[in-house]
Design an enzyme around this catalytic site. Sequence first.
Site, PDB file in Angstrom:
ATOM      1  CE  LYS A 118      -3.729  -2.186   2.628  1.00 34.27           C
ATOM      2  NZ  LYS A 118      -4.938  -2.417   1.776  1.00 34.27           N
ATOM      3  CD  GLU A 202      -4.854   5.752   4.264  1.00 32.51           C
ATOM      4  OE1 GLU A 202      -6.039   5.213   4.701  1.00 32.51           O
ATOM      5  OE2 GLU A 202      -4.401   5.139   3.292  1.00 32.51           O
ATOM      6  CG  HIS A 237     -12.508  -2.034   8.133  1.00 29.92           C
ATOM      7  ND1 HIS A 237     -12.983  -0.951   8.074  1.00 29.92           N
ATOM      8  CD2 HIS A 237     -11.687  -2.250   9.191  1.00 29.92           C
ATOM      9  CE1 HIS A 237     -12.817  -0.185   9.189  1.00 29.92           C
ATOM     10  NE2 HIS A 237     -11.919  -0.906   9.978  1.00 29.92           N
ATOM     11  NE  ARG A 294      -7.758  -9.321  -5.163  1.00 31.48           N
ATOM     12  CZ  ARG A 294      -8.870  -8.984  -4.705  1.00 31.48           C
ATOM     13  NH1 ARG A 294     -10.032  -9.189  -5.384  1.00 31.48           N
ATOM     14  NH2 ARG A 294      -9.084  -8.218  -3.617  1.00 31.48           N
TER      15      ARG A 294
HETATM   16  P1  ADP Z   1      -7.958  -3.860   2.284  1.00 31.61           P
HETATM   17  O1  ADP Z   1      -6.482  -4.043   1.637  1.00 31.61           O
HETATM   18  O2  ADP Z   1      -8.124  -4.604   3.642  1.00 31.61           O
HETATM   19  O3  ADP Z   1      -9.036  -3.962   1.162  1.00 31.61           O
HETATM   20  P2  ADP Z   1      -8.134  -0.717   2.129  1.00 31.61           P
HETATM   21  O4  ADP Z   1      -7.152   0.251   2.264  1.00 31.61           O
HETATM   22  O5  ADP Z   1      -8.856  -1.038   0.688  1.00 31.61           O
HETATM   23  O6  ADP Z   1      -7.895  -2.229   2.729  1.00 31.61           O
HETATM   24  O7  ADP Z   1      -9.471  -0.697   3.145  1.00 31.61           O
HETATM   25  C1  ADP Z   1     -10.762  -1.277   3.409  1.00 31.61           C
HETATM   26  C2  ADP Z   1     -11.958  -0.601   3.988  1.00 31.61           C
HETATM   27  O8  ADP Z   1     -11.508   0.045   5.328  1.00 31.61           O
HETATM   28  C3  ADP Z   1     -12.123   0.598   3.090  1.00 31.61           C
HETATM   29  O9  ADP Z   1     -13.233   0.303   2.124  1.00 31.61           O
HETATM   30  C4  ADP Z   1     -13.098   1.642   4.123  1.00 31.61           C
HETATM   31  O10 ADP Z   1     -14.222   1.117   4.431  1.00 31.61           O
HETATM   32  C5  ADP Z   1     -12.025   1.317   4.907  1.00 31.61           C
HETATM   33  N1  ADP Z   1     -10.895   2.506   5.191  1.00 31.61           N
HETATM   34  C6  ADP Z   1      -9.695   2.351   4.797  1.00 31.61           C
HETATM   35  N2  ADP Z   1      -8.844   3.351   4.865  1.00 31.61           N
HETATM   36  C7  ADP Z   1      -9.725   4.307   5.504  1.00 31.61           C
HETATM   37  C8  ADP Z   1      -9.608   5.818   5.873  1.00 31.61           C
HETATM   38  N3  ADP Z   1      -8.402   6.005   5.758  1.00 31.61           N
HETATM   39  N4  ADP Z   1     -10.540   6.253   6.632  1.00 31.61           N
HETATM   40  C9  ADP Z   1     -11.790   5.690   6.564  1.00 31.61           C
HETATM   41  N5  ADP Z   1     -12.118   4.451   6.326  1.00 31.61           N
HETATM   42  C10 ADP Z   1     -11.034   3.723   5.713  1.00 31.61           C
HETATM   43  P1  ADP Z   2     -12.638  -7.556  -3.253  1.00 31.45           P
HETATM   44  O1  ADP Z   2     -11.802  -6.350  -2.862  1.00 31.45           O
HETATM   45  O2  ADP Z   2     -12.420  -8.370  -4.512  1.00 31.45           O
HETATM   46  O3  ADP Z   2     -13.983  -7.445  -2.900  1.00 31.45           O
HETATM   47  P2  ADP Z   2     -12.064  -9.131  -0.791  1.00 31.45           P
HETATM   48  O4  ADP Z   2     -11.361  -7.883   0.108  1.00 31.45           O
HETATM   49  O5  ADP Z   2     -13.455  -9.522  -0.353  1.00 31.45           O
HETATM   50  O6  ADP Z   2     -12.242  -8.642  -2.259  1.00 31.45           O
HETATM   51  O7  ADP Z   2     -10.968 -10.132  -0.877  1.00 31.45           O
HETATM   52  C1  ADP Z   2     -11.117 -11.117  -1.976  1.00 31.45           C
HETATM   53  C2  ADP Z   2     -10.610 -12.234  -1.299  1.00 31.45           C
HETATM   54  O8  ADP Z   2      -9.241 -12.346  -1.268  1.00 31.45           O
HETATM   55  C3  ADP Z   2     -11.357 -12.726  -0.189  1.00 31.45           C
HETATM   56  O9  ADP Z   2     -11.587 -13.990  -0.408  1.00 31.45           O
HETATM   57  C4  ADP Z   2     -10.446 -12.362   0.822  1.00 31.45           C
HETATM   58  O10 ADP Z   2     -10.676 -13.233   1.884  1.00 31.45           O
HETATM   59  C5  ADP Z   2      -9.105 -12.559   0.337  1.00 31.45           C
HETATM   60  N1  ADP Z   2      -7.967 -11.784   0.514  1.00 31.45           N
HETATM   61  C6  ADP Z   2      -7.614 -10.503   0.038  1.00 31.45           C
HETATM   62  N2  ADP Z   2      -6.462 -10.114   0.493  1.00 31.45           N
HETATM   63  C7  ADP Z   2      -6.232 -10.916   1.555  1.00 31.45           C
HETATM   64  C8  ADP Z   2      -4.916 -10.932   2.262  1.00 31.45           C
HETATM   65  N3  ADP Z   2      -4.157  -9.929   2.478  1.00 31.45           N
HETATM   66  N4  ADP Z   2      -5.039 -12.082   3.308  1.00 31.45           N
HETATM   67  C9  ADP Z   2      -5.829 -12.980   3.163  1.00 31.45           C
HETATM   68  N5  ADP Z   2      -6.920 -12.932   2.572  1.00 31.45           N
HETATM   69  C10 ADP Z   2      -7.158 -11.878   1.475  1.00 31.45           C
HETATM   70 MG    MG Z   3      -9.392  -2.817  -0.450  1.00 31.64          MG
END
Ligand code: ADP
Ligand code: ADP
Ligand code: MG
Length: 499
Positions: A118, A202, A237, A294
Site C-alpha cells: 500500500k 492515515e 471493513h 486481480r
Molecule cells: P483492504 O486491503 O483490506 O481492502 P483498504 O485500504 O482497501 O484495505 O480499506 C478497506 C476498507 O477500510 C475501506 O473500504 C474503508 O471502508 C475502510 N478504510 C480504509 N482506509 C480508511 C480511512 N483512511 N478512513 C476511513 N475508512 C477507511
Molecule cells: P474484493 O476487494 O475483490 O471484494 P476482498 O477484499 O473481499 O476482495 O477479498 C477477496 C478475497 O481475497 C477474499 O476471499 C479475501 O478473504 C481474500 N483476501 C484478500 N486479501 C487478503 C489478504 N491479504 N489475506 C488474506 N485474504 C485476503
Molecule cells: Mg481494499
Amino acid sequence: MGKIKKLLVANRGEIALRIMRTAREMNIATVAVFSEADRKSPHVRFADEAICIGPPPSSQSYLDADKIIAVCKQVRADAIHPGYGFLSENAAFARKVKEAGLIFIGPPEEAIDVMGSKLAAKNIAAEQNVPLVPGTQSAITDIEEAKQKADEIGYPILIKASAGGGGKGMRIVDNESEFEEQMARATSEAQSAFGDGSVFIEKYILSPRHIEIQILGDQQGNVVYLFERECSIQRRHQKVIEEAPSSILTPEVRKAMGECAVTLAKACGYYNAGTVEFIVDENLKFYFLEMNTRLQVEHPVTEQITGLDLVRLQIEIAEGKPLSVRQEDLKILGHSMEVRVYAEDPKNNFLPDIGKLMTYQKPQGPGVRVDDGFEEGMEVPIYYDPMLAKLITTASTRNEAIDRMIRAIEEFRIIGVETTLPFCKYVMEHPNFKDGNFDTNFIKNHFTPEQLGGKFNEAEAKIAAWLAVKIFMGKEKTTANNTTSSSNKSSKWKNRLHQ
Ligand code: ADP
Ligand code: ADP
Ligand code: MG
C-alpha cells in the site's frame, strides 16, 4: 503469447466456475484443481479435467504454487487463471508461471509487486498527482515522529499494515493516549499475518464512501476505465453489498476518478484487469486507497452495466490481443446490485456459520444472476471463505434493481446455515439506502440484530413447517441408532420459529 487452448483455474468455488464458463464459451478446455474438501464441488464437475492437489488447508492445496504449476505442465495446459484471493496477488507465483513457459492471466509481476504494498502504491499515486488520504508515505520507524504526524493530521487516525488486505491489518486510534499501544499491536499483527510489520498512518475519514474504478489494459499500452462500483456497505471493513454505478457520482467526478485510475495503471505498466479503490467524502472529494491487481469479487455488476465479459477480456489480453473496447464507446447501461451471500449470522455479529445446505434454491427470472459454487446437500467447509453465492440483479434504474433484489432475496431459500440474506434485505428496504444516504458506517449507524428478529414471512413459515415434518419423519426412522443429529436439527428449527 498466442491462442490459449487449455486453461487451468487455480481457485475454487464460484469464481472457478465463473471463469470456466467463459473459457468454455471461448472453446478453451478447462482444468480444475481441488483440495480433498472440494472433491464434490460443482467447479470440479464442470471442468473437462480435474486434479486433486492436496489436503483441505489452503497452504497445502490452493496456495501450493509449485504443485499447481507442476499439474499445469502435466496436463499440458498453457495458461493459469488465479481468480481472486489465494495466489492471485502473489508476484512470485506470477513470475514462476511465466518462467515455466505458461501464461499468467493477470498483470505483470512488477505491477503486482508495487501495488501489493500500500505504501509503494501511495508513492506512485503521489508522483502522479492522484489525491491521497492525508497520512504518512513511508513505514513508521520512530514513534515520536509518528505521534507528531498524527497530531498534525488530527485524530481519529487509522494505523494500516502496508501488506494488509481483506479488511485485515487496520486499527483506529481515537486519541494520543492510545497511540503507542495500538501501534505496537498493529506492527506485531502485521508481522504475523502478512510477514511484513510495516505500518503507516492515515487520517480516519469519518463518513466515507468506498467507490472503486474498474480498469482494463492491454499489452500494447492501452488502458480504459469501466466506470465505478460503490461498495460502502461493509462489515469488518469488508464488502457485503456492491452496486454500479454509484448513486452519488456526477459525470464530472466519475470522469476525474476514471482518468486518475488510468494514469495510475499506466504509471506502473499495468495490463489486464485491475481495480483502483478510492474513498469519497461528503463533498465528493476522492482519495486513493489502494489498487487490487486481480479480478474483483464484485466484477459482475460492472459486467452487467457495460455488457462486457471481463474474464473473456482478461483472456484475450493475456493472449496478446489489443483491447477490443475504446473509452468513447463505453456506456453505462442501467443499474446493477450485488449482495454477497455469506454463511454468516447477521444476528450474531456476522459470525461465520458452517453446516449442511439442507435446502438451497436459487432465485430466477428477469434480471437475476447468481454466481455460486454450491448445491443442495453440500457442506459448507470450514477451511475457506464462507461466501456461498453472489446474487446480482440488474434493471434500468436503481430503484428497480433494488425492488428486483428484494424479490430475488425472498425467492432464495437456504436452510441449514445462517446467511447474510436477511441483512441484505434489510438494507435494500432501508430508506437511507434507497435514498443513497449512507456511508461505510451503515451497519454501525442503522443496524442492530433485533431488526432481523420477529420478521417471519409466511412462505418461510410454510417451509419451516414442512421441514419440521421431514425432520420428524427422519427422526422416527433413525431413533434406534442415531437420535442426536436429528434432534439437533429440530432444535435449530425451534430457535428459528421463535425468533
Ligand atoms: P483492504 O486491503 O483490506 O481492502 P483498504 O485500504 O482497501 O484495505 O480499506 C478497506 C476498507 O477500510 C475501506 O473500504 C474503508 O471502508 C475502510 N478504510 C480504509 N482506509 C480508511 C480511512 N483512511 N478512513 C476511513 N475508512 C477507511
Ligand atoms: P474484493 O476487494 O475483490 O471484494 P476482498 O477484499 O473481499 O476482495 O477479498 C477477496 C478475497 O481475497 C477474499 O476471499 C479475501 O478473504 C481474500 N483476501 C484478500 N486479501 C487478503 C489478504 N491479504 N489475506 C488474506 N485474504 C485476503
Ligand atoms: Mg481494499
